[in-house]
Write a protein that holds these residues in place. Structure first.
Motif, PDB file in Angstrom:
ATOM      1  N   PRO A 170      32.055  11.531 -28.143  1.00  0.00           N
ATOM      2  CA  PRO A 170      32.644  12.056 -29.382  1.00  0.00           C
ATOM      3  C   PRO A 170      31.629  12.691 -30.308  1.00  0.00           C
ATOM      4  CG  PRO A 170      33.391   9.806 -28.960  1.00  0.00           C
ATOM      5  CD  PRO A 170      32.276  10.085 -28.002  1.00  0.00           C
ATOM      6  N   VAL A 171      30.394  12.257 -30.236  1.00  0.00           N
ATOM      7  CA  VAL A 171      29.383  12.776 -31.157  1.00  0.00           C
ATOM      8  C   VAL A 171      29.008  14.212 -30.805  1.00  0.00           C
ATOM      9  CG1 VAL A 171      27.018  12.476 -31.968  1.00  0.00           C
ATOM     10  CG2 VAL A 171      28.515  10.496 -31.724  1.00  0.00           C
ATOM     11  N   PRO A 228      30.091   8.515 -36.456  1.00  0.00           N
ATOM     12  CA  PRO A 228      28.900   7.682 -36.512  1.00  0.00           C
ATOM     13  C   PRO A 228      27.936   8.087 -35.410  1.00  0.00           C
ATOM     14  CG  PRO A 228      30.851   6.376 -35.919  1.00  0.00           C
ATOM     15  CD  PRO A 228      31.305   7.770 -36.140  1.00  0.00           C
ATOM     16  N   CYS A 229      26.663   8.141 -35.716  1.00  0.00           N
ATOM     17  CA  CYS A 229      25.708   8.633 -34.721  1.00  0.00           C
ATOM     18  C   CYS A 229      24.362   7.970 -34.930  1.00  0.00           C
ATOM     19  CB  CYS A 229      25.596  10.159 -34.796  1.00  0.00           C
ATOM     20  SG  CYS A 229      24.767  10.779 -36.279  1.00  0.00           S
ATOM     21  N   GLU A 230      23.441   8.320 -34.075  1.00  0.00           N
ATOM     22  CA  GLU A 230      22.074   7.825 -34.145  1.00  0.00           C
ATOM     23  C   GLU A 230      21.167   8.911 -34.742  1.00  0.00           C
ATOM     24  OE1 GLU A 230      21.400   4.507 -33.145  1.00  0.00           O
ATOM     25  OE2 GLU A 230      23.581   4.643 -33.247  1.00  0.00           O
ATOM     26  N   ALA A 231      19.950   8.518 -35.069  1.00  0.00           N
ATOM     27  CA  ALA A 231      19.018   9.469 -35.679  1.00  0.00           C
ATOM     28  C   ALA A 231      18.837  10.707 -34.804  1.00  0.00           C
ATOM     29  CB  ALA A 231      17.670   8.790 -35.906  1.00  0.00           C
ATOM     30  N   ARG A 283      32.817   8.384 -45.247  1.00  0.00           N
ATOM     31  CA  ARG A 283      32.514   8.706 -43.854  1.00  0.00           C
ATOM     32  C   ARG A 283      31.375   7.838 -43.317  1.00  0.00           C
ATOM     33  NH1 ARG A 283      34.331  13.713 -45.843  1.00  0.00           N
ATOM     34  NH2 ARG A 283      32.331  14.334 -46.737  1.00  0.00           N
ATOM     35  N   LEU A 284      30.374   7.581 -44.157  1.00  0.00           N
ATOM     36  CA  LEU A 284      29.227   6.793 -43.703  1.00  0.00           C
ATOM     37  C   LEU A 284      29.600   5.330 -43.470  1.00  0.00           C
ATOM     38  CD1 LEU A 284      26.613   8.492 -45.972  1.00  0.00           C
ATOM     39  CD2 LEU A 284      26.222   8.058 -43.550  1.00  0.00           C
ATOM     40  N   TYR A 320      23.738   6.684 -39.798  1.00  0.00           N
ATOM     41  CA  TYR A 320      23.882   8.129 -39.770  1.00  0.00           C
ATOM     42  C   TYR A 320      25.311   8.528 -39.405  1.00  0.00           C
ATOM     43  CZ  TYR A 320      18.742   8.038 -39.336  1.00  0.00           C
ATOM     44  OH  TYR A 320      17.407   7.813 -39.525  1.00  0.00           O
ATOM     45  N   VAL A 321      25.697   9.721 -39.854  1.00  0.00           N
ATOM     46  CA  VAL A 321      26.901  10.371 -39.345  1.00  0.00           C
ATOM     47  C   VAL A 321      26.568  11.824 -39.045  1.00  0.00           C
ATOM     48  CG1 VAL A 321      28.578   8.903 -40.552  1.00  0.00           C
ATOM     49  CG2 VAL A 321      27.727  10.978 -41.671  1.00  0.00           C
ATOM     50  N   THR A 322      27.338  12.416 -38.146  1.00  0.00           N
ATOM     51  CA  THR A 322      27.201  13.839 -37.887  1.00  0.00           C
ATOM     52  C   THR A 322      27.872  14.613 -39.026  1.00  0.00           C
ATOM     53  OG1 THR A 322      29.306  14.049 -36.702  1.00  0.00           O
ATOM     54  CG2 THR A 322      27.369  13.375 -35.416  1.00  0.00           C
TER      55      THR A 322
END
Length: 687
Positions: free
Chosen positions: A307-308, A642-645, A351-352, A635-637
């Motif tokens: 999804p990211v 939700p995502c990673e660095a 969102r975060l 993090y978010v895109t």
């Protein structure tokens, strides 16, 4: 509309007879070979429906009547964090052109894959499946992954059998050659054959959530232990000796863990010599090991999307993403009472802090926020930079956990003061990273150390990518030509800050202004070429911090129009009070002279003018990066996932091909942008 299929064949027009399918995210990625049509009157080459549900009945009838292929869609066996009934997006989709995996009355594509496993499941695939099984078991992943921990008080000494309930009307029951009597027979047989064994009935998560009815009748529950809560399957499977089910996929998860499984219906994993079966399909009967079944069910049969990135991926990538999503969801789970958040900050914060079990409410009063957090067994959260005496007093007095929020160190593409929403924030339950008067979670992470070799390697790779891409906190567009400064003199870059910034108010000694910093740097480096760079917020007129005329006389060059990354690359030393640019200089291997107490000072990596009593560890640069960029923030895109660095770094690099965001040209425009930002009601994606 679907994108063209990867094999360049023209897409097949397909009528979607189950309208809800069209709401699913990433359909064009899951189904690139199809052009989806909503109208039942349009000419099509195929019909798409959701399995064998009633909503697809008209489509299946049309497909049979017109001789069209019917493509049955279903969720994969590793789906999401949270239930589909609550809107959680799926990372996997099954597309079956023969039948559907839970319909034992006829072959399915999954059954065919298991049947023909010797033809395609070679030694490499077998080893891959084994590694996949081990990863799933070790991580405790299941289909929906949001169950709570098992209450050990329900367990009695001695052997235990898990009896798996399902939702009434589940298509897999009737199509699995079973019915309501199968559940009664399962309970009755367990009682008769194992009178001294604890029988534990696990309700389906949708039943536990109150959204559906179960299949085991109340009269059959006397003397058994009933789990009505949504419990993590891995926790439960670790404490039982056998698993009995009708057609539930939990039996498959039990097989992955090597547990004996008894089936009272014909599930996709029964009939292959792995289970004790009450029902036979008449088609299977060949022995297959668990690796072959897992390879078919988890690798060859489903399709996966990350999804990211929004791209197709392999199951291993989907597992990585689900584990990260689950960790994030658990960290954010619960009730949050917020105070000190301006209306414009709330949409990006929504969102975060988005999560399947997260509830966030905002309050104008700190005391009301704290009272609500206490009443709901939640947490009080506030924006650390907006801490008032009232908030500080309430935070110190409340028994509720307190979390302070601040921007992360790779924040956005644009300034927060220009109302560009944050894409990362730090959540600190101890203090806040820029306040050295007390410990913070970041300081604790660095002081404790202990990161695994894998995490340190990840930090090194992340650092290299950030540096090579020239990323910084705000990633503002600026002059990209490298400064033409003298090559025969040591160059010291002095970085200005917003002088009322909390990091200066909390973290500095006698030197607390940009002018004082410049004069101190000139005294320490009398023969250097001194370059001064204003903070972007100061240059834009949003915040205070301009140099006094006397300090400006000490400066040899001004770098306000240049990219901060180019400035860092060109300098030999960076001088700062507490600016994050000191951390960015460390990433690039530069010498950093520190005149305040920033989070990156005191670890043996900087030239410190002040002392740090609590910081006793000599940290490596990669350990500092791991704590500051991987473990501390979330993090978010830009799309809100939700995502990673590493994902945000990728997104920021990709955004360079797009026009940079325009900052508001004047105060009225800033005010209007703040108003419009506060009205953003876009829901964050469900995961």
């Amino acid at each position: 509309m679907s994108s063209p299929a990867p094999n360049n064949k023209p897409p097949v027009r397909a009528w979607v007879c189950s309208p809800g399918i069209l709401k699913a995210p990433f359909l064009d990625v899951f189904l690139p070979e199809l052009t989806l049509v909503a109208s039942p009157f349009a000419p099509v080459d195929a019909v798409v429906g959701w399995g064998l549900k009633r909503t697809s009945k008209a489509g299946r009838r049309r497909a049979e009547k017109q001789g069209l292929p019917y493509l049955a869609l279903e969720d994969g066996f590793l789906r999401s964090i949270g239930l589909g009934e609550t809107g959680a997006a799926s990372v996997s989709l099954i597309v079956d052109d023969l039948g559907v995996y839970y319909d034992a009355t006829r072959p399915s594509r999954l059954e065919q894959l298991i049947q023909t496993a010797p033809d395609w499941c070679d030694a490499a695939m077998h080893a891959r499946a084994r590694a996949l099984i081990d990863r799933i078991v070790a991580s405790g992943l299941s289909k929906t992954n949001m169950g709570g921990p098992l209450d050990p008080s329900i367990l009695r000494p001695g052997p235990r059998i898990l009896l798996v309930d399902q939702t009434a009307g589940d298509a897999s029951i009737a199509h699995g050659l079973a019915g309501p009597d199968s559940f009664a027979d399962m309970v009755r047989t367990a009682r008769a054959e194992h009178p001294d064994t604890q029988l534990i009935v696990k309700r389906h998560p949708a039943v536990a959530a109150g959204r559906k009815q179960g299949c085991i009748a109340a009269a059959d529950l006397d003397g058994v232990t009933v789990l009505d809560a949504d419990v993590r399957p891995a926790d439960l499977l670790a404490h039982v000796d056998q698993v009995w089910c009708v057609t539930s996929a939990l039996g498959f998860e039990a097989l992955l863990r090597g547990l004996p499984v008894r089936c009272f219906g014909a599930s996709f994993y029964s009939g292959w010599g792995l289970t004790t079966d009450a029902i036979q399909t008449g088609r299977r009967g060949v022995a297959r090991d668990i690796e072959a079944v897992a390879a078919a069910a988890l690798i060859a049969y489903p399709r996966y999307v990350d999804p990211v990135t929004g791209l197709r991926c392999e199951v291993e990538t989907a597992i990585d993403r689900l584990i990260c999503f689950r960790t994030r969801a658990q960290r954010l789970s619960g009730y949050w009472a917020g105070v000190g958040f301006s209306p414009a900050k709330r949409p990006p914060i929504r969102r975060l802090l988005n999560g399947p079990r997260t509830t966030m409410r905002y309050f104008a009063s700190a005391s009301r926020a704290a009272a609500s957090a206490e009443a709901n067994d939640g947490r009080l959260i506030y924006w650390a930079g907006k801490e008032t005496p009232e908030i500080a007093a309430v935070a110190a007095a409340t028994p509720a956990p307190v979390v302070r929020m601040e921007d992360g160190f790779i924040r956005s593409r644009g300034l927060g003061s220009d109302f560009f929403g944050a894409l990362s924030v730090a959540l600190d339950d101890q203090g806040v990273y820029y306040d050295p008067t007390g410990p913070s979670r970041l300081e604790t992470l660095i002081e404790q150390g202990g990161q695994s070799p894998e995490t340190l390697a990840r930090a090194a790779a992340l650092r290299s990518r950030v540096v090579s891409a020239g990323l910084s906190k705000y990633n503002l567009a600026a002059g990209s030509v490298r400064p033409d400064w003298p090559a025969d003199r040591r160059k010291v870059l002095v970085v200005g800050q917003v002088e009322n910034d909390k990091s200066i108010l909390k973290g500095c000694g006698d030197i607390r202004t940009n002018s004082g910093l410049v004069q101190a740097a000139r005294a320490d480096f009398p023969d250097a070429w001194l370059i001064y760079r204003n903070h972007p917020d100061v240059m834009n007129g949003n915040r205070p911090g301009m140099l006094a005329a006397s300090a400006m006389k000490e400066v040899d060059a001004v770098a306000d129009g240049l990219d901060i990354s180019d400035c860092l690359d060109a300098c030999d030393i960076l001088a700062t009070l507490t600016s994050l640019s000191g951390f960015e200089a460390l990433l690039r291997g530069k010498t950093v002279a520190v005149y305040g107490r920033p989070f990156f000072g005191g670890w043996g990596l900087t030239q410190d003018r002040l002392t740090y009593e609590r910081r006793t560890r000599r940290a490596t640069l990669d350990a500092l990066v791991a704590a500051a960029l991987i473990e501390y923030p979330i993090y978010v895109t830009p799309d809100g996932w939700p995502c990673e660095a590493e994902d945000l770094v990728t997104a920021l690099i990709a955004a360079r091909d797009q026009p940079p965001p325009a900052a508001p040209p004047h105060q009225i425009a800033r005010w209007w942008k703040g108003v419009t930002a506060s009205l953003d009601r876009r829901p964050p994606p469900a995961y």
